[in-house]
Design a protein around this motif. Structure first.
Motif, short mmCIF file in Angstrom:
data_model
loop_
_atom_site.label_atom_id
_atom_site.label_comp_id
_atom_site.label_asym_id
_atom_site.label_seq_id
_atom_site.Cartn_x
_atom_site.Cartn_y
_atom_site.Cartn_z
N PHE A 197 -3.20 -0.88 4.71
CA PHE A 197 -3.90 -0.24 3.60
C PHE A 197 -4.61 1.03 4.07
O PHE A 197 -4.54 2.07 3.40
N ARG A 198 -5.26 0.96 5.22
CA ARG A 198 -5.99 2.14 5.71
C ARG A 198 -5.02 3.25 6.10
O ARG A 198 -5.33 4.44 5.92
N HIS A 199 -3.86 2.88 6.62
CA HIS A 199 -2.85 3.88 7.00
C HIS A 199 -2.40 4.70 5.79
O HIS A 199 -2.05 5.87 5.94
N GLN A 200 -2.42 4.07 4.61
CA GLN A 200 -2.04 4.76 3.38
C GLN A 200 -3.26 5.32 2.65
O GLN A 200 -3.21 5.55 1.45
N THR A 259 -4.41 4.73 -5.39
CA THR A 259 -5.10 4.35 -4.15
C THR A 259 -5.02 2.84 -3.99
O THR A 259 -5.51 2.10 -4.84
N PRO A 260 -4.40 2.35 -2.91
CA PRO A 260 -4.33 0.90 -2.70
C PRO A 260 -5.68 0.35 -2.25
O PRO A 260 -6.34 0.95 -1.39
N VAL A 261 -6.09 -0.78 -2.83
CA VAL A 261 -7.37 -1.38 -2.50
C VAL A 261 -7.17 -2.86 -2.19
O VAL A 261 -6.66 -3.61 -3.02
N LEU A 262 -7.56 -3.26 -0.99
CA LEU A 262 -7.48 -4.67 -0.57
C LEU A 262 -8.86 -5.29 -0.69
O LEU A 262 -9.82 -4.79 -0.09
N VAL A 263 -8.95 -6.39 -1.44
CA VAL A 263 -10.19 -7.14 -1.57
C VAL A 263 -9.90 -8.57 -1.12
O VAL A 263 -9.14 -9.29 -1.76
N PRO A 281 0.80 -1.23 0.00
CA PRO A 281 0.00 0.00 0.00
C PRO A 281 0.83 1.27 0.00
O PRO A 281 0.46 2.27 -0.62
N ARG A 282 1.98 1.26 0.67
CA ARG A 282 2.84 2.45 0.65
C ARG A 282 3.40 2.68 -0.75
O ARG A 282 3.44 3.82 -1.24
#
Length: 236
Positions: free
Chosen positions: A143-146, A122-126, A113-114
């Motif tokens: 992910f949320r931190h970024q 925008t990093p997206v985790l699914v 994510p960084r």
């Protein structure tokens, strides 16, 4: 191919004397063979699953050599991304396990994510499986931190449906979600008995009332253990 005695021999020390010599040797060979099949199936599933999802939502997989997402530690090197869609960089996961892995490999996961954020994506985790564990919690937090997005379990399916649209969401439901749910539903009924028999020409596996025939060759191909290349998606 069937495992070699060098691969399984040392394991006999854990159970020596619990079974006859032939019984223990057979158990070790069968167990390693099933493990090898399952391990490769896990690899192949990722290479099947990720491009299907990416295509269904209108995105494009990006191998490291062509990726617009660059590593924070070395801007000359790209990061493999499961799916690029506009300015979103997706990481698809069927599940995140608590199993220990190499520290470098896990750090790569946390750095993703960084790397996306510093590359202006925008990093997206699914993640399809919502089973909670510390590693999934840590990955979601990264992910949320970024300032990324995180979709887990039912929220993951809803997000994919929303992005895919009315037509491709039907495709995802029929060919990905429903098969997974069908197997999970059946697994609650308990485990059926299993037997396996081996000849030079075939392996016959009987599970309950079902039978699976695996054709074999007396001599295994030379490339039987070749690893899947990092950019296998280019060949998909």
């Amino acid at each position: 191919p069937i495992p070699t005695v060098e691969q399984v021999g040392p394991r006999s020390l854990l159970q020596y004397g619990k079974l006859s010599g032939n019984g223990l040797a057979s158990l070790l060979f069968w167990r390693k063979w099933f493990y090898d099949i399952d391990n490769r199936a896990g690899q192949e599933t990722g290479y099947l699953f990720e491009p299907i999802i990416a295509s269904a939502i209108g995105g494009t997989p990006a191998p490291a050599s062509k990726s617009p997402v660059k590593r924070f530690s070395n801007r000359a090197k790209g990061r493999q991304v499961d799916c690029i869609l506009d300015k979103r960089a997706y990481e698809f996961k069927i599940r995140v396990t608590i199993a220990a892995s190499g520290q470098g490999r896990w750090q790569e996961e946390l750095d993703f994510p960084r790397d996306c954020r510093t590359s202006r994506f925008t990093p997206v985790l699914v993640c399809i499986d919502s089973t909670p564990n510390p590693k999934l919690t840590a990955l979601a937090a990264a992910f949320r931190h970024q300032k990324g997005e995180v979709y887990i379990g039912d929220a993951a399916w809803k997000h994919l449906d929303d992005v895919a649209g009315p037509t491709m969401s039907i495709f995802l439901d029929k060919y990905v979600r429903r098969p997974l749910q069908d197997v999970l539903a059946e697994s609650r009924h308990g485990l059926a008995d299993i037997t396996a028999s081996w000849t030079e020409r075939a392996i016959v596996i009987k599970v309950g009332k079902d039978q699976l025939l695996v054709d074999r060759h007396p001599v295994a191909p030379d490339d039987a253990s070749d690893p899947i290349p990092d950019d296998a998606v280019d060949e998909t």
